[in-house]
Scaffold this active site. Structure first.
Site, PDB file in Angstrom:
ATOM      1  CG  HIS A 162     -87.667 -29.714 -35.156  1.00 47.15           C
ATOM      2  ND1 HIS A 162     -87.267 -30.874 -34.538  1.00 47.15           N
ATOM      3  CD2 HIS A 162     -88.326 -29.002 -34.220  1.00 47.15           C
ATOM      4  CE1 HIS A 162     -87.677 -30.865 -33.282  1.00 47.15           C
ATOM      5  NE2 HIS A 162     -88.322 -29.744 -33.058  1.00 47.15           N
ATOM      6  CD  GLU A 180     -87.323 -24.867 -32.932  1.00 49.71           C
ATOM      7  OE1 GLU A 180     -87.660 -24.983 -31.730  1.00 49.71           O
ATOM      8  OE2 GLU A 180     -88.035 -25.242 -33.877  1.00 49.71           O
ATOM      9  CG  HIS A 181     -83.919 -28.922 -30.827  1.00 50.05           C
ATOM     10  ND1 HIS A 181     -84.159 -29.669 -29.696  1.00 50.05           N
ATOM     11  CD2 HIS A 181     -85.115 -28.827 -31.461  1.00 50.05           C
ATOM     12  CE1 HIS A 181     -85.434 -30.020 -29.645  1.00 50.05           C
ATOM     13  NE2 HIS A 181     -86.037 -29.525 -30.715  1.00 50.05           N
ATOM     14  CD  GLU A 234     -89.329 -31.902 -30.261  1.00 47.18           C
ATOM     15  OE1 GLU A 234     -90.181 -31.069 -30.635  1.00 47.18           O
ATOM     16  OE2 GLU A 234     -88.093 -31.706 -30.328  1.00 47.18           O
TER      17      GLU A 234
END
Length: 439
Positions: free
Chosen positions: A66, A69-70, A146
């Site tokens: 994840h 992905e950023h 997040e």
């Protein structure tokens, strides 16, 4: 993530008619390409699916899929950070990305004239990211925040994370996609570069293009852009720890002062479309529809429409997974009703199907509604792309997608009865309870 899951919670689906037919081919560097022409509107959905998700992460590096992905939205050797965002915004398009257990996907929805530009951007960031310590450290802080907002500050998300971790005893699906906070905060540039070099290669990716396009033109553009990206080393098979036999009933309870309406969810480990015996996953899909697929389902009719003791009830089968998956039922009470009241109805309905089965008439109606709902889903172009992409990224192929309606129609009442009896055993389940905190 929630948006992505809405597309992949059931079987590979689509192609219930011959109006839309996919074309697929391989580039010389090993990248698979799927083209789904749909000329009803001048739009194209362009997606790149990498066969890498949180369940593939090295031990101690949870959240790196994840996190990466950023990082894919940062500067490359050829484009400044934010340049892709501006290019998409200038033409009135949209773009984003999502990470799941088994894959990471990036997409743009634009006019067909912008397809080559989008391919160029994606091909560029596949290998040319500029990953400095400053970029890594800043974005890691963003991911940590997040997690605080999406998980740590949401009681239902906290409980769900704990339930999933308890459900899976060995399989890496037990680790949250976003990662554990104490491991996220240790991710560094060395980890990111190693992850990038291992997995972000054309031979570990699937390109899906759906919309107002011709397969020949997509092939030409793909060869011109992605085709120039060097093939990476062949990756080993995605072999993961297998799940032992589940032989206990486990419960978790979270009481929180922010909760006003109690909630429960019950989960079972079941086979996915990739791991099931022939017909089992289709039967589980239909069982989910019979129990909780909309306002005609058994649980909705009993709990909401007739007895009015539930504010909500739902059933969830995430069939498109690389390994085994889970089947879950959740609900919240209405008024003075208790969670125990809802659970009793759920247990009784499952037991009734496992004992008596379902009628041919009920099954035929559910099949028809389910397949029709999938036909309607094709009106959303990104939904079509997601259906194909999630299937191919988890070991399936175009044929699996296109033959799914026929396999659903062949499911028998005996098969539905059999999977209910075999898999939905209360004594082998994991249940989470979210309760208001008592004063």
């Amino acid at each position: 993530m929630a948006t992505a899951l809405a597309f992949v919670t059931t079987a590979p689906v689509l192609a219930a008619t011959n109006e839309i037919k996919a074309t697929n081919f391989l580039l010389d560097n090993g990248m698979e390409v799927v083209v789904i022409p749909d000329r009803r509107s001048p739009i194209v959905t362009h997606m790149v699916w990498y066969k890498i998700g949180s369940a593939d992460e090295p031990p101690g590096k949870s959240g790196i899929a994840h996190f990466f992905e950023h990082l894919m939205f940062k500067a490359t050797a050829n484009h400044a950070a934010g340049e892709l965002n501006r290019a998409v915004a200038e033409i009135g398009g949209s773009h984003n990305a999502f990470t799941s257990y088994d894959y990471t996907a990036f997409y743009e929805i634009v006019a067909p004239s912008a397809l080559e530009q989008m391919m160029s951007f994606e091909a560029d960031r596949m290998r040319n990211l500029t990953l400095t310590d400053d970029v890594i450290n800043t974005e890691r802080d963003v991911v940590m925040e997040e997690r605080r907002l999406r998980i740590d500050n949401d009681p239902e998300a906290v409980l769900d994370e704990e339930v999933v971790t308890t459900l899976w005893q060995s399989q890496p699906y037990r680790i949250p996609v976003i990662g554990w906070m104490h491991e996220i905060e240790k991710l560094n540039r060395t980890d990111a570069v190693a992850f990038y070099d291992n997995y972000y290669r054309p031979n570990n990716a699937v390109l899906v293009v759906a919309g107002d396009v011709e397969p020949e033109r997509v092939k030409t553009l793909a060869e011109k852009t992605y085709g120039k990206v060097p093939r990476g080393p062949d990756l080993p098979p995605r072999d993961r720890p297998s799940e032992p036999v589940q032989n206990t009933r486990r419960t978790l309870t979270l009481s929180d002062g922010r909760v006003s309406v109690p909630f429960f969810s019950r989960h079972w480990v079941v086979p996915s479309y990739r791991t099931a015996e022939p017909g089992e996953a289709e039967a589980l899909d239909l069982l989910a529809q019979i129990l909780g697929g909309g306002n005609r389902s058994r649980l909705y009719q009993t709990l909401v429409a007739k007895q009015s003791i539930a504010a909500a009830v739902g059933v969830y089968f995430e069939g498109t997974m690389l390994d085994a998956t889970h089947f879950s039922i959740h609900g919240s009470p209405r008024g003075d009703a208790k969670l125990a009241d809802i659970e009793a109805v759920v247990d009784a309905e499952i037991a009734r199907i496992a004992r008596d089965g379902v009628t041919s008439e009920e099954l035929d109606k559910v099949k028809e509604r389910y397949v029709r709902s999938v036909i309607f889903a094709r009106d959303e172009q990104d939904s079509i792309a997601n259906m194909y992409g999630s299937t191919l990224a988890t070991g399936g192929n175009v044929k699996d997608v296109e033959e799914w309606p026929d396999r659903i129609r062949k499911v028998t009442a005996d098969q539905v009865k059999a999977v209910a009896a075999r898999y939905l055993v209360s004594d082998f389940s994991t249940t989470g309870y979210l309760l208001p905190k008592e004063n």
